[in-house]
Design a protein around this motif. Sequence first.
Motif, PDB file in Angstrom:
ATOM      1  N   SER A  98      13.681   4.195  -4.544  1.00 44.25           N
ATOM      2  CA  SER A  98      14.522   5.274  -4.039  1.00 44.25           C
ATOM      3  C   SER A  98      13.834   6.124  -2.983  1.00 44.25           C
ATOM      4  CB  SER A  98      14.995   6.168  -5.187  1.00 44.25           C
ATOM      5  OG  SER A  98      13.898   6.781  -5.805  1.00 44.25           O
ATOM      6  N   ALA A  99      12.495   6.136  -2.939  1.00 44.62           N
ATOM      7  CA  ALA A  99      11.782   6.920  -1.931  1.00 44.62           C
ATOM      8  C   ALA A  99      10.443   6.261  -1.645  1.00 44.62           C
ATOM      9  CB  ALA A  99      11.564   8.348  -2.416  1.00 44.62           C
ATOM     10  N   VAL A 100       9.950   6.459  -0.419  1.00 39.46           N
ATOM     11  CA  VAL A 100       8.692   5.859   0.005  1.00 39.46           C
ATOM     12  C   VAL A 100       7.818   6.934   0.612  1.00 39.46           C
ATOM     13  CG1 VAL A 100       7.621   4.180   1.563  1.00 39.46           C
ATOM     14  CG2 VAL A 100       9.804   3.662   0.505  1.00 39.46           C
ATOM     15  N   GLU A 101       6.518   6.876   0.289  1.00 32.48           N
ATOM     16  CA  GLU A 101       5.541   7.758   0.923  1.00 32.48           C
ATOM     17  C   GLU A 101       4.474   6.866   1.531  1.00 32.48           C
ATOM     18  OE1 GLU A 101       2.161  10.583  -0.714  1.00 32.48           O
ATOM     19  OE2 GLU A 101       4.157  11.381  -1.103  1.00 32.48           O
ATOM     20  N   LYS A 102       4.366   6.922   2.826  1.00 34.57           N
ATOM     21  CA  LYS A 102       3.379   6.113   3.534  1.00 34.57           C
ATOM     22  C   LYS A 102       1.981   6.696   3.287  1.00 34.57           C
ATOM     23  CE  LYS A 102       6.229   3.357   5.730  1.00 34.57           C
ATOM     24  NZ  LYS A 102       6.226   1.932   5.598  1.00 34.57           N
TER      25      LYS A 102
ATOM     26  N   VAL B 136       9.432  -6.851  -5.088  1.00 35.74           N
ATOM     27  CA  VAL B 136       8.137  -6.222  -4.837  1.00 35.74           C
ATOM     28  C   VAL B 136       7.392  -6.125  -6.167  1.00 35.74           C
ATOM     29  CG1 VAL B 136       8.863  -4.881  -2.842  1.00 35.74           C
ATOM     30  CG2 VAL B 136       9.085  -3.892  -5.079  1.00 35.74           C
ATOM     31  N   ILE B 137       6.091  -6.175  -6.112  1.00 33.25           N
ATOM     32  CA  ILE B 137       5.280  -5.962  -7.308  1.00 33.25           C
ATOM     33  C   ILE B 137       4.635  -4.601  -7.144  1.00 33.25           C
ATOM     34  CG2 ILE B 137       3.332  -6.737  -8.693  1.00 33.25           C
ATOM     35  CD1 ILE B 137       4.006  -9.576  -7.807  1.00 33.25           C
ATOM     36  N   ILE B 138       4.884  -3.737  -8.122  1.00 31.09           N
ATOM     37  CA  ILE B 138       4.417  -2.359  -8.060  1.00 31.09           C
ATOM     38  C   ILE B 138       3.403  -2.131  -9.167  1.00 31.09           C
ATOM     39  CG2 ILE B 138       5.108   0.062  -8.165  1.00 31.09           C
ATOM     40  CD1 ILE B 138       7.781  -0.742  -7.046  1.00 31.09           C
ATOM     41  N   GLU B 139       2.326  -1.444  -8.809  1.00 26.21           N
ATOM     42  CA  GLU B 139       1.257  -1.133  -9.747  1.00 26.21           C
ATOM     43  C   GLU B 139       1.418   0.324 -10.168  1.00 26.21           C
ATOM     44  OE1 GLU B 139      -3.032  -2.797  -9.461  1.00 26.21           O
ATOM     45  OE2 GLU B 139      -2.840  -1.068  -8.137  1.00 26.21           O
TER      46      GLU B 139
ATOM     47  N   GLY C 222       0.795  -1.223   0.000  1.00 22.65           N
ATOM     48  CA  GLY C 222       0.000   0.000   0.000  1.00 22.65           C
ATOM     49  C   GLY C 222       0.826   1.270   0.000  1.00 22.65           C
ATOM     50  N   ASP C 223       2.131   1.161   0.233  1.00 21.41           N
ATOM     51  CA  ASP C 223       2.992   2.347   0.214  1.00 21.41           C
ATOM     52  C   ASP C 223       3.167   2.838  -1.213  1.00 21.41           C
ATOM     53  OD1 ASP C 223       3.347   2.097   2.915  1.00 21.41           O
ATOM     54  OD2 ASP C 223       5.377   1.290   2.793  1.00 21.41           O
ATOM     55  N   THR C 224       3.190   4.146  -1.374  1.00 23.06           N
ATOM     56  CA  THR C 224       3.501   4.750  -2.666  1.00 23.06           C
ATOM     57  C   THR C 224       5.003   4.935  -2.729  1.00 23.06           C
ATOM     58  OG1 THR C 224       1.391   5.897  -2.686  1.00 23.06           O
ATOM     59  CG2 THR C 224       3.080   6.731  -4.171  1.00 23.06           C
ATOM     60  N   VAL C 225       5.608   4.490  -3.824  1.00 17.41           N
ATOM     61  CA  VAL C 225       7.062   4.521  -3.939  1.00 17.41           C
ATOM     62  C   VAL C 225       7.492   5.230  -5.214  1.00 17.41           C
ATOM     63  CG1 VAL C 225       7.392   2.420  -2.590  1.00 17.41           C
ATOM     64  CG2 VAL C 225       7.139   2.249  -5.045  1.00 17.41           C
TER      65      VAL C 225
ATOM     66  N   THR D 277       2.428   1.998  -6.587  1.00 15.01           N
ATOM     67  CA  THR D 277       1.964   1.515  -5.299  1.00 15.01           C
ATOM     68  C   THR D 277       2.341   0.052  -5.147  1.00 15.01           C
ATOM     69  OG1 THR D 277       0.092   3.019  -5.440  1.00 15.01           O
ATOM     70  CG2 THR D 277      -0.058   1.266  -3.828  1.00 15.01           C
ATOM     71  N   ILE D 278       2.866  -0.304  -4.005  1.00 16.26           N
ATOM     72  CA  ILE D 278       3.247  -1.691  -3.755  1.00 16.26           C
ATOM     73  C   ILE D 278       1.978  -2.509  -3.529  1.00 16.26           C
ATOM     74  CG2 ILE D 278       4.420  -3.250  -2.173  1.00 16.26           C
ATOM     75  CD1 ILE D 278       6.412  -1.039  -1.600  1.00 16.26           C
ATOM     76  N   ILE D 279       1.827  -3.607  -4.296  1.00 19.23           N
ATOM     77  CA  ILE D 279       0.665  -4.466  -4.113  1.00 19.23           C
ATOM     78  C   ILE D 279       1.035  -5.839  -3.572  1.00 19.23           C
ATOM     79  CG2 ILE D 279      -0.749  -3.281  -5.818  1.00 19.23           C
ATOM     80  CD1 ILE D 279      -0.089  -5.602  -7.747  1.00 19.23           C
ATOM     81  N   ASP D 280       2.301  -6.239  -3.665  1.00 21.84           N
ATOM     82  CA  ASP D 280       2.732  -7.528  -3.129  1.00 21.84           C
ATOM     83  C   ASP D 280       4.236  -7.461  -2.885  1.00 21.84           C
ATOM     84  OD1 ASP D 280       2.490 -10.142  -2.247  1.00 21.84           O
ATOM     85  OD2 ASP D 280       2.727 -10.997  -4.246  1.00 21.84           O
TER      86      ASP D 280
END
Length: 111
Positions: free
Chosen positions: A91-95, A71-74, A50-53, A62-65
């Motif tokens: 490189s960066a994460v936004e919760k 990681v699988i990113i959508e 659920g984190d936006t990266v 968005t991380i989905i798995d």
Amino acid sequence: MILTASTTGGIAGMILWIVVLVAFMYFFMIRPQKKEQQQKTAMLQALEVGDTVLTTSGFYGTIIDMSEDTVIIEFGNNKNCRIPMQRVAISAVEKPEDATKPVEDKKDTKK
């Protein structure tokens, strides 16, 4: 070879400069790089679904798995673009809770 006071002083001065140079390199190059690496490792360990990266290639998603190293990113709005990639490519994460915080308006104090 006869050592005089001037040659022993020159050797001591040279050793002093080498010590100063090594200390300079440690405090201005090596130490900040280690600190940055520790921060990145902590960021990657705190990843959650659920984190936006932001990836190193510049894509937001968005991380989905997640698995150990992958990681699988959508990507995108249509939710059809799902790409598996390595964790180190982030490189960066936004919760999600960071995105919902209200931004305080800065008041203009100039009149």
